[in-house]
Enzyme design. Structure first.
Site, PDB file in Angstrom:
ATOM      1  N   GLU A  33       0.838  -1.206   0.000  1.00 37.75           N
ATOM      2  CA  GLU A  33       0.000   0.000   0.000  1.00 37.75           C
ATOM      3  C   GLU A  33       0.871   1.254   0.000  1.00 37.75           C
ATOM      4  O   GLU A  33       0.557   2.236  -0.692  1.00 37.75           O
ATOM      5  CB  GLU A  33      -0.941   0.009   1.204  1.00 37.75           C
ATOM      6  CG  GLU A  33      -2.085  -0.979   1.106  1.00 37.75           C
ATOM      7  CD  GLU A  33      -3.084  -0.659   0.003  1.00 37.75           C
ATOM      8  OE1 GLU A  33      -3.139   0.497  -0.473  1.00 37.75           O
ATOM      9  OE2 GLU A  33      -3.819  -1.571  -0.390  1.00 37.75           O
ATOM     10  N   GLU A  40       1.694   6.367  -7.136  1.00 35.40           N
ATOM     11  CA  GLU A  40       0.667   7.338  -7.526  1.00 35.40           C
ATOM     12  C   GLU A  40       1.167   8.773  -7.339  1.00 35.40           C
ATOM     13  O   GLU A  40       0.926   9.628  -8.198  1.00 35.40           O
ATOM     14  CB  GLU A  40      -0.616   7.090  -6.747  1.00 35.40           C
ATOM     15  CG  GLU A  40      -1.297   5.800  -7.177  1.00 35.40           C
ATOM     16  CD  GLU A  40      -2.692   5.640  -6.617  1.00 35.40           C
ATOM     17  OE1 GLU A  40      -3.216   6.591  -6.013  1.00 35.40           O
ATOM     18  OE2 GLU A  40      -3.252   4.552  -6.802  1.00 35.40           O
TER      19      GLU A  40
END
Length: 91
Positions: A33, A40
């Site tokens: 994660e 991103e």
């Protein structure tokens, strides 16, 4: 899901080796994660315009997290499954 795994581990008093397996799986999910978030952020920093390769990078990061989440569910079934079967044998 992490809280549920810890609570079930305490309730069922799982063995140390089972705790290790659960925490390794949870640690890998957390790490993926964080890597996904980094991907991103890096893509967003690089371009504000739509680009197909940016989409691929973001999708692959998300997919890695999703795949490990599924693997962790399977691992949890292997660890907690016998305990649940034992509980249901009592009824």
């Amino acid at each position: 899901a992490t809280l549920l795994a810890v609570i079930l581990g305490i309730i069922f008093q799982i063995r140390l080796s089972e705790w290790a397996i659960i925490f390794i799986a949870l640690g890998i999910i957390l790490a993926l994660e964080l890597i996904n978030t980094a991907i991103e952020a890096a893509v967003d920093l690089t371009t504000t315009e739509y680009h197909p390769l940016a989409k691929v990078a973001k999708d692959c990061g998300s997919a890695a997290s999703f795949v490990m989440s599924i693997v962790s569910i399977v691992i949890s079934l292997f660890v907690f499954g016998p305990y649940f079967l034992e509980v249901f044998k009592m009824f």
